[in-house]
Enzyme design. Structure first.
Site, PDB file in Angstrom:
ATOM      1  N   GLY A  12      -6.229  -2.264  -3.400  1.00  0.00           N
ATOM      2  CA  GLY A  12      -5.200  -2.698  -2.448  1.00  0.00           C
ATOM      3  C   GLY A  12      -5.735  -2.697  -1.021  1.00  0.00           C
ATOM      4  O   GLY A  12      -6.930  -2.474  -0.784  1.00  0.00           O
ATOM      5  N   LYS A 105      -4.722  18.870 -12.381  1.00  0.00           N
ATOM      6  CA  LYS A 105      -4.576  20.231 -12.942  1.00  0.00           C
ATOM      7  C   LYS A 105      -5.689  20.492 -13.961  1.00  0.00           C
ATOM      8  O   LYS A 105      -6.336  21.537 -13.924  1.00  0.00           O
ATOM      9  CB  LYS A 105      -3.200  20.336 -13.594  1.00  0.00           C
ATOM     10  CG  LYS A 105      -2.870  21.698 -14.127  1.00  0.00           C
ATOM     11  CD  LYS A 105      -1.482  21.707 -14.737  1.00  0.00           C
ATOM     12  CE  LYS A 105      -1.311  22.918 -15.636  1.00  0.00           C
ATOM     13  NZ  LYS A 105      -0.148  22.785 -16.498  1.00  0.00           N
ATOM     14  N   TYR A 145      11.678   2.633  -3.651  1.00  0.00           N
ATOM     15  CA  TYR A 145      10.445   3.058  -2.966  1.00  0.00           C
ATOM     16  C   TYR A 145      10.657   4.421  -2.308  1.00  0.00           C
ATOM     17  O   TYR A 145       9.922   5.372  -2.577  1.00  0.00           O
ATOM     18  CB  TYR A 145      10.081   2.004  -1.930  1.00  0.00           C
ATOM     19  CG  TYR A 145       8.789   2.252  -1.184  1.00  0.00           C
ATOM     20  CD1 TYR A 145       7.558   2.143  -1.820  1.00  0.00           C
ATOM     21  CD2 TYR A 145       8.806   2.564   0.181  1.00  0.00           C
ATOM     22  CE1 TYR A 145       6.358   2.345  -1.110  1.00  0.00           C
ATOM     23  CE2 TYR A 145       7.615   2.763   0.882  1.00  0.00           C
ATOM     24  CZ  TYR A 145       6.400   2.654   0.232  1.00  0.00           C
ATOM     25  OH  TYR A 145       5.228   2.848   0.934  1.00  0.00           O
TER      26      TYR A 145
HETATM   27  P1  NAD Z   1      -1.070  -2.357  -1.476  1.00  0.00           P
HETATM   28  O1  NAD Z   1       0.072  -2.991  -2.186  1.00  0.00           O
HETATM   29  O2  NAD Z   1      -2.081  -3.239  -0.843  1.00  0.00           O
HETATM   30  O3  NAD Z   1      -1.851  -1.366  -2.438  1.00  0.00           O
HETATM   31  C1  NAD Z   1      -1.287  -0.729  -3.557  1.00  0.00           C
HETATM   32  C2  NAD Z   1      -2.269  -0.833  -4.712  1.00  0.00           C
HETATM   33  O4  NAD Z   1      -1.740  -0.141  -5.831  1.00  0.00           O
HETATM   34  C3  NAD Z   1      -2.493  -2.280  -5.157  1.00  0.00           C
HETATM   35  O5  NAD Z   1      -3.871  -2.525  -5.327  1.00  0.00           O
HETATM   36  C4  NAD Z   1      -1.746  -2.369  -6.480  1.00  0.00           C
HETATM   37  O6  NAD Z   1      -2.268  -3.338  -7.350  1.00  0.00           O
HETATM   38  C5  NAD Z   1      -1.887  -0.942  -6.997  1.00  0.00           C
HETATM   39  N1  NAD Z   1      -0.833  -0.536  -7.943  1.00  0.00           N
HETATM   40  C6  NAD Z   1       0.512  -0.706  -7.813  1.00  0.00           C
HETATM   41  N2  NAD Z   1       1.141  -0.181  -8.876  1.00  0.00           N
HETATM   42  C7  NAD Z   1       0.175   0.351  -9.689  1.00  0.00           C
HETATM   43  C8  NAD Z   1       0.194   1.028 -10.939  1.00  0.00           C
HETATM   44  N3  NAD Z   1       1.351   1.283 -11.577  1.00  0.00           N
HETATM   45  N4  NAD Z   1      -0.979   1.417 -11.483  1.00  0.00           N
HETATM   46  C9  NAD Z   1      -2.158   1.151 -10.858  1.00  0.00           C
HETATM   47  N5  NAD Z   1      -2.243   0.510  -9.685  1.00  0.00           N
HETATM   48  C10 NAD Z   1      -1.088   0.112  -9.103  1.00  0.00           C
HETATM   49  O7  NAD Z   1      -0.440  -1.368  -0.398  1.00  0.00           O
HETATM   50  P2  NAD Z   1      -1.124  -0.467   0.724  1.00  0.00           P
HETATM   51  O8  NAD Z   1      -0.542  -0.850   2.010  1.00  0.00           O
HETATM   52  O9  NAD Z   1      -2.586  -0.434   0.544  1.00  0.00           O
HETATM   53  O10 NAD Z   1      -0.519   0.964   0.355  1.00  0.00           O
HETATM   54  C11 NAD Z   1      -1.269   1.953  -0.352  1.00  0.00           C
HETATM   55  C12 NAD Z   1      -0.443   3.221  -0.451  1.00  0.00           C
HETATM   56  O11 NAD Z   1      -0.135   3.707   0.841  1.00  0.00           O
HETATM   57  C13 NAD Z   1       0.886   3.037  -1.185  1.00  0.00           C
HETATM   58  O12 NAD Z   1       1.116   4.157  -2.007  1.00  0.00           O
HETATM   59  C14 NAD Z   1       1.890   2.973  -0.071  1.00  0.00           C
HETATM   60  O13 NAD Z   1       3.154   3.440  -0.473  1.00  0.00           O
HETATM   61  C15 NAD Z   1       1.263   3.891   0.973  1.00  0.00           C
HETATM   62  N6  NAD Z   1       1.729   3.541   2.321  1.00  0.00           N
HETATM   63  C16 NAD Z   1       1.253   2.428   2.968  1.00  0.00           C
HETATM   64  C17 NAD Z   1       1.744   2.108   4.225  1.00  0.00           C
HETATM   65  C18 NAD Z   1       1.245   0.914   5.003  1.00  0.00           C
HETATM   66  O14 NAD Z   1       1.755   0.655   6.089  1.00  0.00           O
HETATM   67  N7  NAD Z   1       0.260   0.191   4.565  1.00  0.00           N
HETATM   68  C19 NAD Z   1       2.737   2.908   4.817  1.00  0.00           C
HETATM   69  C20 NAD Z   1       3.209   3.999   4.112  1.00  0.00           C
HETATM   70  C21 NAD Z   1       2.694   4.323   2.880  1.00  0.00           C
END
Ligand code: NAD
Ligand code: UDP
Length: 315
Positions: A12, A105, A145
């Site tokens: 991601g 764990k 979420y």
């Molecule tokens: P993103 O959507 O680009 O990345 C998420 C990744 O997780 C993707 O590659 C997706 O394919 C993978 N994924 C989703 N469901 C999955 C599953 N069940 N099994 C395996 N892989 C799975 O989003 P991002 O912006 O890179 O966010 C990454 C993390 O950071 C997330 O957990 C998000 O909640 C958290 N986050 C991001 C932000 C932001 O502003 N970018 C803010 C707060 C929290």
């Protein structure tokens, strides 16, 4: 010593930057992703590195690996993506966390959870400090979420209390940069794509709602510093840039930096859209000696360059 590190959601936006940084620091990196919102394109430049491995897997199912550290990022992050299949989003946060905590764990690995400022909901305290409990609508469209991430935090802290698992929780505020998905509907990617195509810039509501935008490199620094903190420090800790801007200010800045002829248009505000968001980063300053270094303007210029190149390759 070379550590073996698992990054879930490694294909991601944030995950791909994290994999890259961990490899550069001399680690063995396993990227696990189901490619729901991530893509191989984000990690293609890492594929020839012999210390990089990729596993196509969904974290709602158990996985057996031997690792020293886990960064749990797997979860769709943009409102259109996480609302696309709300039940799956909840399963990813809840069942995914249980599986990854079980792995931590068994292997005695330290595990870091990518939590979010969304745990504060539409905040009653401004700026948000980690002691805020949050103001979240449990049955609203963002709940899959927000509540999923809240439950994940609860799972993490209870695995720590009950099973002595080494955990770290970071609450990430809006982060942007190269490799954001161009169609994920998030405000920075949307506005830049619209501006570069000279299309209307879509402000939801009157644009007076605020967000605080952190550039990806700053965020990755903080995550790595958090992983290295003393065992007794679990967080949660806010990670974000305290610079707060209205959405209208962001639109104007992007029009200025792209030299676009786009016009601003106003559209209905989505339900439960938080009105204000700004991190209090006193705790990260104290515990991680971290604060962001990249200004909004510098970060936007780098991000605009990325999207310009993307449009050139796939117009
Ligand atoms: P993103 O959507 O680009 O990345 C998420 C990744 O997780 C993707 O590659 C997706 O394919 C993978 N994924 C989703 N469901 C999955 C599953 N069940 N099994 C395996 N892989 C799975 O989003 P991002 O912006 O890179 O966010 C990454 C993390 O950071 C997330 O957990 C998000 O909640 C958290 N986050 C991001 C932000 C932001 O502003 N970018 C803010 C707060 C929290
Ligand atoms: N937003 C907007 N126009 C867009 C996309 C988003 O005005 O084209 C607004 C959205 O309503 C919210 C803010 O920008 O108030 C940030 O939205 P985003 O989806 O990036 O993140 P989040 O709401 O999760 O912070």
């Amino acid at each position: 010593m070379r550590k073996r590190i698992l990054v879930t959601g490694g294909a991601g936006f944030l995950g791909s930057h994290l994999c890259e940084r961990l490899l550069n620091e001399g680690n063995d990196v396993i990227c696990l992703d189901n490619y729901f919102t991530g893509s191989k394109q984000n990690i293609i430049h890492l594929i020839n590195n012999p210390y990089f491995e990729i596993i196509r897997h969904d974290i709602t199912m158990p996985v057996f690996l031997e690792v020293d550290e886990i960064y749990n990022l797997a979860c769709p992050a943009s409102p259109i993506h996480y609302q696309y299949n709300a039940i799956k989003t909840i399963k990813t946060s809840v069942m995914g966390s249980i599986n990854m905590l079980g792995l931590a764990k068994r292997t005695n690995a330290t595990i870091l959870q990518a939590s979010t400022s969304e745990v504060y909901g539409d905040p009653e305290i401004h700026p948000q400090v980690e002691t805020c409990w949050g103001h979240v609508n449990p049955i609203g469209p963002r709940a899959c979420y927000d509540e999923g991430k809240r439950c994940a935090e609860s799972l993490f802290i209870n695995y720590h209390r009950q099973n002595n698992v080494n955990i770290k929780i970071v609450r990430i505020f809006n982060t942007y940069g190269p490799r954001m998905h161009p169609n994920d509907g998030r405000v920075v990617s949307n506005f830049i794509m619209q501006a570069l195509k000279n299309e209307d810039i879509t402000i939801y509501g009157d644009g007076s709602q605020t967000r605080s935008f952190c550039y990806v490199d700053d965020l990755i620094n903080a995550m790595i510093l958090m992983m290295k903190t003393d065992k007794n420090f679990t967080g949660p800790v806010n990670i974000g840039n305290p610079g707060e801007f209205t959405i209208l200010e962001l639109a104007q800045k992007i029009i200025e930096l792209t030299g676009s002829s786009s016009k601003i248009i106003y559209m209905p505000l989505p339900a439960d859209d938080p009105t204000q968001r700004q991190p209090d980063i006193s705790l990260s300053k104290e515990k991680l000696a971290w604060q962001p270094a990249i200004s909004l303007e510098t970060g936007l210029i780098k991000t605009i360059d990325y999207f310009k190149q993307l449009i050139r390759v796939c117009p």
